[in-house]
Design a protein around this motif. Structure first.
Motif, PDB file in Angstrom:
ATOM      1  N   GLU A   2       0.844  -1.193   0.000  1.00  0.00           N
ATOM      2  CA  GLU A   2       0.000   0.000   0.000  1.00  0.00           C
ATOM      3  C   GLU A   2       0.880   1.245   0.000  1.00  0.00           C
ATOM      4  OE1 GLU A   2      -3.743  -1.563   2.764  1.00  0.00           O
ATOM      5  OE2 GLU A   2      -2.141  -0.316   3.623  1.00  0.00           O
ATOM      6  N   LEU A   3       0.381   2.288  -0.653  1.00  0.00           N
ATOM      7  CA  LEU A   3       1.040   3.582  -0.632  1.00  0.00           C
ATOM      8  C   LEU A   3       0.179   4.546   0.178  1.00  0.00           C
ATOM      9  CD1 LEU A   3       3.688   4.423  -2.133  1.00  0.00           C
ATOM     10  CD2 LEU A   3       2.232   5.639  -3.748  1.00  0.00           C
ATOM     11  N   TRP A   4       0.816   5.239   1.113  1.00  0.00           N
ATOM     12  CA  TRP A   4       0.137   6.228   1.947  1.00  0.00           C
ATOM     13  C   TRP A   4       0.822   7.586   1.753  1.00  0.00           C
ATOM     14  CZ3 TRP A   4      -3.364   5.242   6.327  1.00  0.00           C
ATOM     15  CH2 TRP A   4      -3.770   3.908   6.413  1.00  0.00           C
ATOM     16  N   PHE A   5       0.031   8.618   1.508  1.00  0.00           N
ATOM     17  CA  PHE A   5       0.569   9.970   1.408  1.00  0.00           C
ATOM     18  C   PHE A   5       0.458  10.635   2.776  1.00  0.00           C
ATOM     19  CE2 PHE A   5      -0.229   8.779  -2.876  1.00  0.00           C
ATOM     20  CZ  PHE A   5       0.725   9.458  -3.629  1.00  0.00           C
ATOM     21  N   LEU A   6       1.599  11.009   3.319  1.00  0.00           N
ATOM     22  CA  LEU A   6       1.646  11.691   4.608  1.00  0.00           C
ATOM     23  C   LEU A   6       1.652  13.205   4.448  1.00  0.00           C
ATOM     24  CD1 LEU A   6       4.360   9.363   6.204  1.00  0.00           C
ATOM     25  CD2 LEU A   6       1.870   9.153   6.377  1.00  0.00           C
ATOM     26  N   GLY A   7       1.811  13.656   3.215  1.00  0.00           N
ATOM     27  CA  GLY A   7       1.775  15.079   2.900  1.00  0.00           C
ATOM     28  C   GLY A   7       1.707  15.256   1.399  1.00  0.00           C
ATOM     29  N   THR A   8       0.872  16.197   0.945  1.00  0.00           N
ATOM     30  CA  THR A   8       0.686  16.405  -0.493  1.00  0.00           C
ATOM     31  C   THR A   8       0.817  17.876  -0.891  1.00  0.00           C
ATOM     32  OG1 THR A   8      -1.722  16.612  -0.221  1.00  0.00           O
ATOM     33  CG2 THR A   8      -0.844  14.401  -0.699  1.00  0.00           C
ATOM     34  N   SER A   9       1.266  18.711   0.038  1.00  0.00           N
ATOM     35  CA  SER A   9       1.353  20.138  -0.239  1.00  0.00           C
ATOM     36  C   SER A   9       2.759  20.508  -0.687  1.00  0.00           C
ATOM     37  CB  SER A   9       0.972  20.943   1.000  1.00  0.00           C
ATOM     38  OG  SER A   9       0.800  22.315   0.674  1.00  0.00           O
ATOM     39  N   HIS A  44       4.201  13.543  12.836  1.00  0.00           N
ATOM     40  CA  HIS A  44       2.846  13.767  13.353  1.00  0.00           C
ATOM     41  C   HIS A  44       1.827  13.023  12.490  1.00  0.00           C
ATOM     42  CE1 HIS A  44       3.691  16.857  16.408  1.00  0.00           C
ATOM     43  NE2 HIS A  44       4.675  17.209  15.599  1.00  0.00           N
ATOM     44  N   GLN A  45       2.035  13.038  11.184  1.00  0.00           N
ATOM     45  CA  GLN A  45       1.142  12.309  10.289  1.00  0.00           C
ATOM     46  C   GLN A  45       1.216  10.800  10.527  1.00  0.00           C
ATOM     47  OE1 GLN A  45      -0.951  14.561   9.297  1.00  0.00           O
ATOM     48  NE2 GLN A  45      -0.731  14.397   7.079  1.00  0.00           N
ATOM     49  N   LEU A  46       2.415  10.302  10.770  1.00  0.00           N
ATOM     50  CA  LEU A  46       2.568   8.874  11.032  1.00  0.00           C
ATOM     51  C   LEU A  46       1.779   8.438  12.266  1.00  0.00           C
ATOM     52  CD1 LEU A  46       6.347   8.177  10.296  1.00  0.00           C
ATOM     53  CD2 LEU A  46       4.387   7.126   9.143  1.00  0.00           C
ATOM     54  N   PRO A 291      -6.858   8.959 -18.154  1.00  0.00           N
ATOM     55  CA  PRO A 291      -8.058   8.742 -17.337  1.00  0.00           C
ATOM     56  C   PRO A 291      -7.803   8.074 -15.994  1.00  0.00           C
ATOM     57  CG  PRO A 291      -8.409   8.043 -19.618  1.00  0.00           C
ATOM     58  CD  PRO A 291      -6.949   8.316 -19.474  1.00  0.00           C
ATOM     59  N   TYR A 292      -6.708   7.326 -15.884  1.00  0.00           N
ATOM     60  CA  TYR A 292      -6.475   6.539 -14.656  1.00  0.00           C
ATOM     61  C   TYR A 292      -5.680   7.360 -13.642  1.00  0.00           C
ATOM     62  CZ  TYR A 292      -7.691   3.245 -18.293  1.00  0.00           C
ATOM     63  OH  TYR A 292      -8.313   2.620 -19.338  1.00  0.00           O
ATOM     64  N   THR A 293      -6.191   8.540 -13.359  1.00  0.00           N
ATOM     65  CA  THR A 293      -5.523   9.495 -12.476  1.00  0.00           C
ATOM     66  C   THR A 293      -6.385   9.785 -11.266  1.00  0.00           C
ATOM     67  OG1 THR A 293      -4.448  10.583 -14.368  1.00  0.00           O
ATOM     68  CG2 THR A 293      -4.534  11.819 -12.306  1.00  0.00           C
ATOM     69  N   ASP A 294      -5.725   9.914 -10.116  1.00  0.00           N
ATOM     70  CA  ASP A 294      -6.396  10.401  -8.918  1.00  0.00           C
ATOM     71  C   ASP A 294      -5.504  11.437  -8.252  1.00  0.00           C
ATOM     72  OD1 ASP A 294      -8.888   8.682  -8.480  1.00  0.00           O
ATOM     73  OD2 ASP A 294      -7.348   7.149  -8.762  1.00  0.00           O
ATOM     74  N   ALA A 295      -6.130  12.459  -7.693  1.00  0.00           N
ATOM     75  CA  ALA A 295      -5.410  13.399  -6.840  1.00  0.00           C
ATOM     76  C   ALA A 295      -5.226  12.746  -5.484  1.00  0.00           C
ATOM     77  CB  ALA A 295      -6.181  14.703  -6.717  1.00  0.00           C
ATOM     78  N   ALA A 296      -3.984  12.607  -5.044  1.00  0.00           N
ATOM     79  CA  ALA A 296      -3.691  11.879  -3.811  1.00  0.00           C
ATOM     80  C   ALA A 296      -4.345  12.551  -2.606  1.00  0.00           C
ATOM     81  CB  ALA A 296      -2.188  11.779  -3.610  1.00  0.00           C
ATOM     82  N   ILE A 297      -4.905  11.740  -1.760  1.00  0.00           N
ATOM     83  CA  ILE A 297      -5.515  12.200  -0.512  1.00  0.00           C
ATOM     84  C   ILE A 297      -4.677  11.682   0.644  1.00  0.00           C
ATOM     85  CG2 ILE A 297      -7.564  12.079   0.957  1.00  0.00           C
ATOM     86  CD1 ILE A 297      -9.224  11.759  -1.580  1.00  0.00           C
ATOM     87  N   GLU A 298      -4.358  12.541   1.560  1.00  0.00           N
ATOM     88  CA  GLU A 298      -3.490  12.168   2.673  1.00  0.00           C
ATOM     89  C   GLU A 298      -4.169  11.159   3.597  1.00  0.00           C
ATOM     90  OE1 GLU A 298      -1.831  15.615   4.590  1.00  0.00           O
ATOM     91  OE2 GLU A 298      -1.303  16.523   2.671  1.00  0.00           O
ATOM     92  N   LEU A 299      -3.344  10.223   4.088  1.00  0.00           N
ATOM     93  CA  LEU A 299      -3.745   9.217   5.071  1.00  0.00           C
ATOM     94  C   LEU A 299      -4.810   8.273   4.555  1.00  0.00           C
ATOM     95  CD1 LEU A 299      -3.774  11.479   8.262  1.00  0.00           C
ATOM     96  CD2 LEU A 299      -1.876  10.190   7.279  1.00  0.00           C
ATOM     97  N   ARG A 300      -4.871   8.107   3.245  1.00  0.00           N
ATOM     98  CA  ARG A 300      -5.737   7.110   2.632  1.00  0.00           C
ATOM     99  C   ARG A 300      -4.852   6.064   1.973  1.00  0.00           C
ATOM    100  NH1 ARG A 300     -10.211   8.652  -1.846  1.00  0.00           N
ATOM    101  NH2 ARG A 300     -11.240   9.422   0.054  1.00  0.00           N
ATOM    102  N   PRO A 301      -5.044   4.777   2.251  1.00  0.00           N
ATOM    103  CA  PRO A 301      -4.204   3.755   1.631  1.00  0.00           C
ATOM    104  C   PRO A 301      -4.577   3.532   0.168  1.00  0.00           C
ATOM    105  CG  PRO A 301      -5.863   2.720   3.020  1.00  0.00           C
ATOM    106  CD  PRO A 301      -5.992   4.200   3.233  1.00  0.00           C
TER     107      PRO A 301
END
Length: 307
Positions: A2-9, A44-46, A291-301
């Motif tokens: 799984e990939l988790w985004f801890l920050g996207t800014s 803190h995100q972890l 088409p197979y694109t998503d904007a990453a959302i933090e803390l979502r696996p």
């Protein structure tokens, strides 16, 4: 995996979005996780996830801009305070060693585990029996790398129908054949593993790019990736600004994914001008080209399924 985004800014955090860091949960039999970049506030995100710092195995830095590294000294110090004793490999550009050693020296920080710092060049930067990691330079204001994480091929499927036809009893013999061992039957026949196992199954490929403007090396690194993580700092109406600051637009990230033949794209590293409610617009822009694109959302696996 799984990939988790801890920050996207990008650049600095905003309400509801932290600066850059990505965690990759490794397969269950490995029992560890890897990280890519470590902006301020990452630990803190972890705390809002199930990840344990003691299980952090490797940390890869794409480049040394502050929004990608300012959380690093604190996180590594906390890993020690929380009882982490296993060695940790830290990979990144030239200057990473000086940054870490200076931070620890001035702050009087001492770690209770071996920290192995690897200042990388292009090419293979890590390999074991299960994974390899390749790095390539991108096009940014300072030296910036992308990483291609490739899982080794897995053994093919056992042809159980064929084994049944051959009168091979199910049970331990199947396990031996699956592991690559030839077996002898009571009637004297020898069943060769290679005859009853299919072709190797390809491993998964994840590509995490640092900050970059569109470039050929990004396309090459992402060739055929199951999952590509690409910055999308600006919308395409600010393409000139993106070029001036050596960043990419959401549309340009999608064009890279399309050119590379990637299967899925997650865009991240959004300028602070874009609030959470604006990300759907960046996502739509990218989907117009890929088409197979998503904007990453933090803390979502984001699951990376087996091929």
């Amino acid at each position: 995996m799984e990939l988790w985004f801890l920050g996207t800014s990008a650049g600095m955090p905003i309400s509801g979005r932290n600066v850059t860091s990505v965690a990759l949960r490794m397969p269950q039999n490995r029992g560890t996780f890897w990280m890519f970049d470590c902006g301020e506030g990452t630990q803190h995100q972890l705390l809002r996830t199930s990840f344990k710092l003691s299980r952090l195995e490797k940390l890869f830095i794409t480049h040394l801009h502050g929004d990608h590294v300012f959380g690093l000294p604190g996180l590594l110090s906390s890993r020690s305070s929380l009882g982490g004793t296993e060695p940790l490999d830290l990979h990144g550009p030239q200057g990473l060693r000086e940054f870490m050693e200076t931070s620890f020296r001035i702050s009087g920080t001492h770690l209770n585990y071996p920290l192995q710092i690897h200042e990388i060049v292009e090419g293979k930067v890590f390999e074991d029996e299960a994974f390899s990691v390749e790095a390539a330079k991108l096009d940014h204001r300072i030296e910036s790398f992308g990483y291609r994480i490739a899982e080794s091929p897995r053994a093919g499927a056992l042809n159980t129908a064929l084994l049944a036809d051959m009168g091979v009893p199910s049970g331990p013999l199947y396990g031996k054949l699956k592991s690559g061992e030839d077996v002898s039957l009571e009637d004297g026949r020898i069943i060769r593993s290679s005859d009853v196992i299919g072709n190797p199954l390809p491993g998964r490929v994840i590509v995490v790019l640092g900050d970059t403007k569109p470039c050929a090396s990004a396309i090459q690194l992402a060739r055929g990736a199951d999952l590509l993580v690409h910055e999308a700092t600006f919308s395409h109406d600010l393409a000139i600004k993106a070029d001036d600051y050596t960043h990419s637009t959401a549309l340009q990230a999608a064009e890279t994914a399309q050119a590379a033949g990637a299967k899925r794209l997650l865009i991240t590293h959004f300028s602070s001008r874009y609030k959470p409610e604006d990300l759907s617009g960046l996502e739509a822009e990218a989907r117009s080209a890929f088409p197979y694109t998503d904007a990453a959302i933090e803390l979502r696996p984001y699951e990376i399924p087996l091929n």
